[in-house]
Enzyme design. Sequence first.
Site: not given
Ligand code: GAR
Length: 208
Positions: A13, A94, A110
């Site tokens: 998203t 990474l 984040h």
């Molecule tokens: C999002 O909420 C992002 O902030 C989080 O994973 C989700 C991915 O959603 N990332 C982390 O937690 C990184 N530490 P998406 O695939 O729908 O963008």
Amino acid sequence: MKNIVVLVSGGGTNLQALIDAQHRGEIAAGRITCVISSNPNAYALTRASENGIETAVIRRRDFDAFDDYDAALTKLLREKKADLVVLAGFMTILGSQVIRAFENRIINIHPALIPSFCGEGYYGLRVHEEALRKGVKVTGATAHFVNEICDGGPIIIQKAVAVQNGDTPEILQKRVMEQAEWKILPKAVALFCEDKIKVNGNKTEILE
Ligand code: GAR
């Protein structure tokens, strides 16, 4: 025009928010040239293909040694001529090689207000579970540069989101995405592409 390569693992998203911002002309100085996934089944890859964006897959488990994975990802990003790497829900840590090769050129989103609820083990829904367990009244999201400290690089933009009575981790995650992540990630990317982010040590200054 800067080449933006987006790394994803799941639903994508945040990738969609970047694509939509690009279509609206809000990332005028950059274009998403490639989407790289750690997971061949990520729906984010479908979003990329539907928008005519090149895709690639690189999986940690296809490499015995972490250093070999790190080297292969660095090589792939160089081949794709990435000026900016965006971690949009990328769930693989990474390595130091890629972080050094793209110093202050990797932006992560984040789902909390760093330095709260961040660091190793804090990803996805877990972040919101911990925020609710603690009982914070305000949470949010942070767009930041990536350095060798997990979630410890220079902060670019943060946006606060209220916690509400009856929130579940899923409800809170959705609100944080809608009100914060999908707004500040495209904004941080646009600022980077316009050379408007100055890094001073572990802080940034936005040149508006
Ligand atoms: C999002 O909420 C992002 O902030 C989080 O994973 C989700 C991915 O959603 N990332 C982390 O937690 C990184 N530490 P998406 O695939 O729908 O963008």
